[in-house]
Design an enzyme around this catalytic site. Structure first.
Site, PDB file in Angstrom:
ATOM      1  N   ASP A 134       9.118 -17.484   9.172  1.00  0.00           N
ATOM      2  CA  ASP A 134      10.067 -17.057   8.152  1.00  0.00           C
ATOM      3  C   ASP A 134      11.186 -18.079   7.964  1.00  0.00           C
ATOM      4  OD1 ASP A 134      11.283 -14.911   6.428  1.00  0.00           O
ATOM      5  OD2 ASP A 134      12.857 -15.041   7.945  1.00  0.00           O
ATOM      6  N   GLU A 152       7.697 -20.613   5.483  1.00  0.00           N
ATOM      7  CA  GLU A 152       8.452 -20.309   4.269  1.00  0.00           C
ATOM      8  C   GLU A 152       9.656 -21.236   4.262  1.00  0.00           C
ATOM      9  OE1 GLU A 152      10.872 -16.643   2.122  1.00  0.00           O
ATOM     10  OE2 GLU A 152      10.854 -16.831   4.304  1.00  0.00           O
TER      11      GLU A 152
END
Length: 615
Positions: free
Chosen positions: A266, A303
């Site tokens: 993330d 990400e």
């Protein structure tokens, strides 16, 4: 590299083959540390075995026992490397032996990354049960759909039973309400048995606010940098070697002990590391060492909103060695092209011209000035393969970060939903679906939490209201704490039995099959040609591989548009027509056409033709 053992976990509580428990915890500033068995009122002293680490080996601690560490004789805390929190984030940790699980996937081979067809899901809302077992019961459905990899949103233990997962505070513990560690192992084993890879979303850029007991143990955080969630994790300040070890061991645990095939990291742009070896590069080196030891391939997908190819450059080319990244810019350009709003971060995207650029270059901003950030953003993607970019028409962020959590099924026409799906699955990148999109789910995916701290609950509510103060003036932001907000976000599986949802599901099955059985399966950017007409709102992809050519004709306008097929001596054969009445469309295009033809593409539709001539 940080001194990290590849073959087994060393932090927290582990068990030897002969049943002895080994406990190790990092507490560099403690004068003494002990382990108190809360289930049997027994305290075991720990000794220092290396600078900052305390450990013991004992036959007094058994699987199932609950315990806490005690710092300096008075401060009782859960284990920072706890594998189970049966009483929640504030309760004692539980000793479990994850090495005893009997795997049946010895014949499993992780597919080539080129072939990944990803399906992102949230455990709590994917099924009525909201558990790993609930997912396992629907694996055959996912196989029927045609995906071959499921990406599970974070499962690290978070407060309460409702959360997206990004508020996790025990990176090693699997959320108890989902089924715990054993439930996750069973799900991965079952997925492999159905031919499905498993991607796990992990969060190494922050720790959630409630139940975060890391600071009393040591300098896990640094005030040298700040993230949207507070001080950054300490990957390069004093004592950072042990923090790096903590997270690298965590990643290795998921891959080795849970047989996870890939990790999705993330928001790596919020991982700050100015040290000589970036933490992601070090993670790559350790994962490569694990692969060399076990023979199992593992991928690292990130990400990032920086459009910085250093993340996905190989180690040999001075990169961090990540295998792939989510490409939000493809999504943004596609949404604007499909008639979406142009406010917020969408304001930087002009629609179909930027979509065409994303097809060619992955990034839209690859060294250009971005108005919203008032600076040059991005770097060139030259020499980066299509498999290094994951594209989508929706995901948990792009839906859930809207105030009302609307899905495309609520925002665009049925025809446009089919076109957007075709735009993703015909791209030279790795496609990803978000749960329920394949039948046009109408329930929103809202932001939800179940914190127990009243002050924190109120802060979250206030934050959501302030975030959307200028939008949706006739609606209030849904209460993130309310159970109704969570329940409203669950998928409606009954929709599969009624149209147009049933037809859309069949359409997605056909699209995925086409992707797998044609040259569309090859994520080859070099063989791609893009022709765009901004005035007509049409876009054509030319894809070539071996002796086959495919053209994907997309019309984003609300009226039919004539588009010329590339000249060829062979006939063009219709492979897919989203406007065909079999997909509840207005009219079907010809089954075949001469090599030099113009065809009318129906409004908001995609038309795919193939020929076997390579010229």
């Amino acid at each position: 590299m940080t001194k990290t053992t590849i073959s087994h976990r060393t932090l927290g509580v582990t068990f030897t083959p002969d049943g002895l428990a080994q406990a190790r915890v990092w507490a560099p500033f403690a004068q003494n540390v002990s382990l108190r068995l809360t289930s049997r009122e027994l305290t075991l002293p720990l000794t220092t075995d290396s600078p900052g680490y305390w450990q013991t080996t004992t036959n007094q601690l058994r699987p199932g026992d609950t315990y806490r560490f005690v710092l300096n004789g008075s401060t009782e805390l859960p284990d920072p490397a706890s594998l189970a929190q049966p009483e929640g984030v504030h309760g004692p940790s539980q000793a479990i032996d994850i090495s005893t699980f009997r795997w049946t996937d010895s014949g499993w081979t992780n597919p080539d990354l080129d072939d990944y067809l990803i399906y992102e899901l949230h455990t709590g809302t994917f099924t009525p049960e909201g558990t790993f077992a609930g997912i396992a019961e629907r694996l055959d459905y996912l196989v029927e759909l045609g995906v071959n990899a499921i990406e599970i949103m974070p499962v690290a233990q978070f407060p309460g039973e409702r959360n997206w997962g990004y508020d996790g505070v025990y990176p090693y513990a699997v959320q108890q309400s989902y089924g715990g560690a054993a439930g996750l192992q069973q799900l991965v084993d079952a997925a492999h048995g159905r031919g499905l890879a498993v991607v796990l979303d992990v969060v190494y850029n922050h720790i959630g606010p409630e139940g975060n007991y890391l600071p009393p143990y040591g300098p896990y955080f640094t005030n040298r940098y700040h993230t949207p969630w507070g001080d950054a994790l300490n990957f390069d300040d004093d004592c950072s070697d042990s923090v790096r070890r903590y997270f690298i061991e965590n990643a290795l645990m998921w891959l080795r002990d849970f047989h996870v095939d890939a990790l999705r990291l993330d928001a790596v742009h919020a991982i700050y590391d100015q040290g000589s070896v970036h933490i992601l590069r070090e993670l790559r080196e350790h994962v490569d060492a694990l692969t060399a030891a076990t023979g199992r391939r593992h991928y690292l997908i990130i990400e990032s909103d920086q459009n910085d190819t250093q993340f996905i450059r190989s180690l040999e080319n001075d990169g961090h060695g990540m295998d792939a990244q989510w490409n939000d810019e493809f999504h943004h350009a596609l949404r604007v092209t499909a008639g979406g709003e142009r406010s917020g971060y969408y304001a930087d995207y002009d629609g179909i011209m930027h979509l065409a650029k994303s097809y060619r270059n992955a990034y839209v901003y690859d060294g250009q000035y971005m108005p919203r950030r008032s600076k040059i953003v991005g770097s060139s993607t030259e020499n980066h393969a299509g498999r290094q970019f994951v594209v989508f028409s929706q995901n948990h962020d792009q839906i859930g970060n809207r105030m009302l959590g609307e899905r495309p099924g609520q925002l665009v026409s049925f025809a446009m939903q089919k076109l957007m799906a075709g735009a993703v699955l015909s791209s030279p990148y790795l496609p990803m679906l978000f749960m329920g999109e394949e039948w046009g789910e109408l329930n929103p995916f809202l932001y939800f939490v179940s914190h127990t701290d009243p002050a924190l609950v109120e802060a979250v509510r206030r934050g959501r209201k302030e975030e959307f103060a200028e939008f949706h003036t006739t609606h209030d932001a849904p209460d993130p704490q309310a159970e109704q907000t969570f329940q409203q976000s669950k998928l409606q599986w009954d929709l599969l039995r009624q149209d147009p949802h049933r037809t859309l599901f069949r359409y997605y099955k056909t699209l995925l099959s086409l992707r797998k059985q044609s040259i569309l399966r090859v994520p080859d950017r070099l063989s791609l040609t893009v022709v765009v007409d901004a005035d007509q709102q049409t876009l054509t992809l030319h894809r070539k591989h071996d002796q086959q050519r495919v053209v994907c004709l997309m019309n984003f306008a609300k009226t039919g548009r004539p588009i010329a097929l590339p000249a060829t001596t062979n006939k063009w054969h219709n492979m897919l027509d989203s406007a065909d009445p079999i997909w509840l469309g207005p009219a079907a295009s010809p089954a075949q056409l001469p090599g030099d033809s113009t065809v009318t593409v129906q409004p908001e539709s995609i038309l795919v033709y193939v020929t076997n001539q390579s010229s």
